[in-house]
Design an enzyme around this catalytic site. Structure first.
Site, PDB file in Angstrom:
ATOM      1  N   GLY A  72       0.881  -1.331   0.090  1.00  0.00           N
ATOM      2  CA  GLY A  72       0.093   0.144   0.112  1.00  0.00           C
ATOM      3  C   GLY A  72       0.701   1.103  -0.116  1.00  0.00           C
ATOM      4  N   CYS A  73       0.205   2.324  -0.259  1.00  0.00           N
ATOM      5  CA  CYS A  73       1.061   3.650  -0.415  1.00  0.00           C
ATOM      6  C   CYS A  73       1.477   4.038   1.029  1.00  0.00           C
ATOM      7  CB  CYS A  73       0.131   4.661  -1.107  1.00  0.00           C
ATOM      8  SG  CYS A  73      -1.631   4.833  -0.473  1.00  0.00           S
TER       9      CYS A  73
END
Length: 349
Positions: free
Chosen positions: A152-153
């Site tokens: 994920g970011c």
């Protein structure tokens, strides 16, 4: 052109998918041969994204594993949570390599996924098969793997900023506090009240306190780095900008290490990892300085008065936090230089 690796993108009408199209257009060894959207199949992709006019104007394909296999070697899934878990088994069965940008295969525990994502988990056999593709940390596992789960970011920015210190034992993992802020593109293209211009403009808000689905992902990797369970406080904020994540982290320093010590540790740890840049003492990164790029910039400040270190880590959430890291994983998967097709300068100002 025929010697290039052929790429299909499922979820081409989302921000992550269209960013993959942009970045792969410059890749010397890969070409996008199929853009796919189950919700918009049969319509030109440039209809939804006019900036692709004259660049990609083909009709969007529907999701059909046999048809995808006829056109592609590798499939990127840039789909919402809960979609990839249904598609991956048939795609792997068709002999395709997979890089999944959703969160469906990051967590190895089905129960943990269902607790945090509020959706049915993927089959545990596929969860075990997927390699967590935080490239600078697990790149050796990505090599030759046919199935990558892209991080994920928020976890990318956070983990790259914490792991060297955790592994070295320089910070107490039980004291970690993470204050993270993201631009609105991280919420996707779908309209909602929370991302409405008049709600977001000139505003700053915290959201999903103690409930964000990236919490178990961060704790999973930190626990691996620390060789013991790690629990963190992780708070996310939405800021009125399009791109960028800043993760500001605080922890108690062990054994009195200085700011200069942290800089030296991180420069050594990330030697030859070209997408992590360590700032000199007295300089801290901003999101603007990595905009549109695959870089993660990190800076430090040790407070001798409190015995704590502040670590500031920034990325572009759509590039290093999504499409760029996915292409970095493609490069590792294929045995290419990991920087291939990603060697562009950040956009500034």
């Amino acid at each position: 052109m025929s010697s290039k690796v052929k790429i299909a993108i499922i979820g081409s009408t989302g921000y992550g998918g269209v960013e993959l199209i942009r970045l792969l257009a410059s890749h010397p060894l890969a070409e996008v041969t199929s853009v796919i959207s189950s919700s918009s199949a049969g319509t030109p992709i440039a209809e939804g994204y006019p900036h692709l006019t004259g660049i990609r104007e083909e009709l969007l394909d529907d999701v059909d594993p046999a048809a995808i296999k006829a056109k592609a070697d590798v499939v990127f899934l840039a789909t919402p949570a809960g979609v990839a878990s249904k598609l991956v088994p048939s795609l792997l069965e068709a002999g395709l390599k997979i890089i999944d940008l959703s969160g469906d295969f990051r967590l190895k525990s089905p129960a943990l996924y269902e607790q945090w994502y509020k959706k049915p988990a993927a089959d545990e056999a596929y969860l075990k098969q997927a390699v967590f593709g935080l490239a600078e940390i697990y790149g050796d596992q990505v090599l030759d793997s046919p199935f990558i789960s892209n991080p994920g970011c928020y976890p990318t920015a956070t983990l790259l900023g914490l792991i060297p210190a955790v592994k070295a034992g320089w910070i107490d993992p039980s004291t970690i506090i993470i204050d993270a802020k993201s631009g609105v593109s991280g919420a996707g293209r779908g309209a909602s009240l929370g991302t409405h211009y008049s709600e977001l403009n000139e505003n700053l808000k915290a959201y999903k306190l103690n409930q964000h689905q990236h919490i178990p992902e961060i704790e999973m990797v930190l626990s691996d780095a620390a060789n013991k369970p790690v629990v963190t406080t992780f708070t996310t904020h939405l800021v009125p900008m399009t791109r960028g994540i800043m993760s500001t982290m605080y922890a108690t320093v062990q054994e009195g290490h200085s700011t200069a010590d942290f800089i030296e540790l991180y420069r050594s740890y990330y030697t030859n990892r070209k997408f992590v840049r360590i700032r000199p003492e007295g300089q801290w990164p901003t999101t603007k300085e990595v905009w549109g790029s695959n870089y993660c910039d990190i800076g430090f400040a040790v407070d001798e008065r409190t015995g704590r270190v502040t670590i500031v880590s920034v990325i572009d959430n759509l590039v290093k936090g999504a499409a760029g890291q996915a292409i970095q994983n493609l490069n590792l998967m294929m045995g290419w230089d990991e920087t291939l097709g990603l060697q562009f300068v950040p956009v500034y100002p």
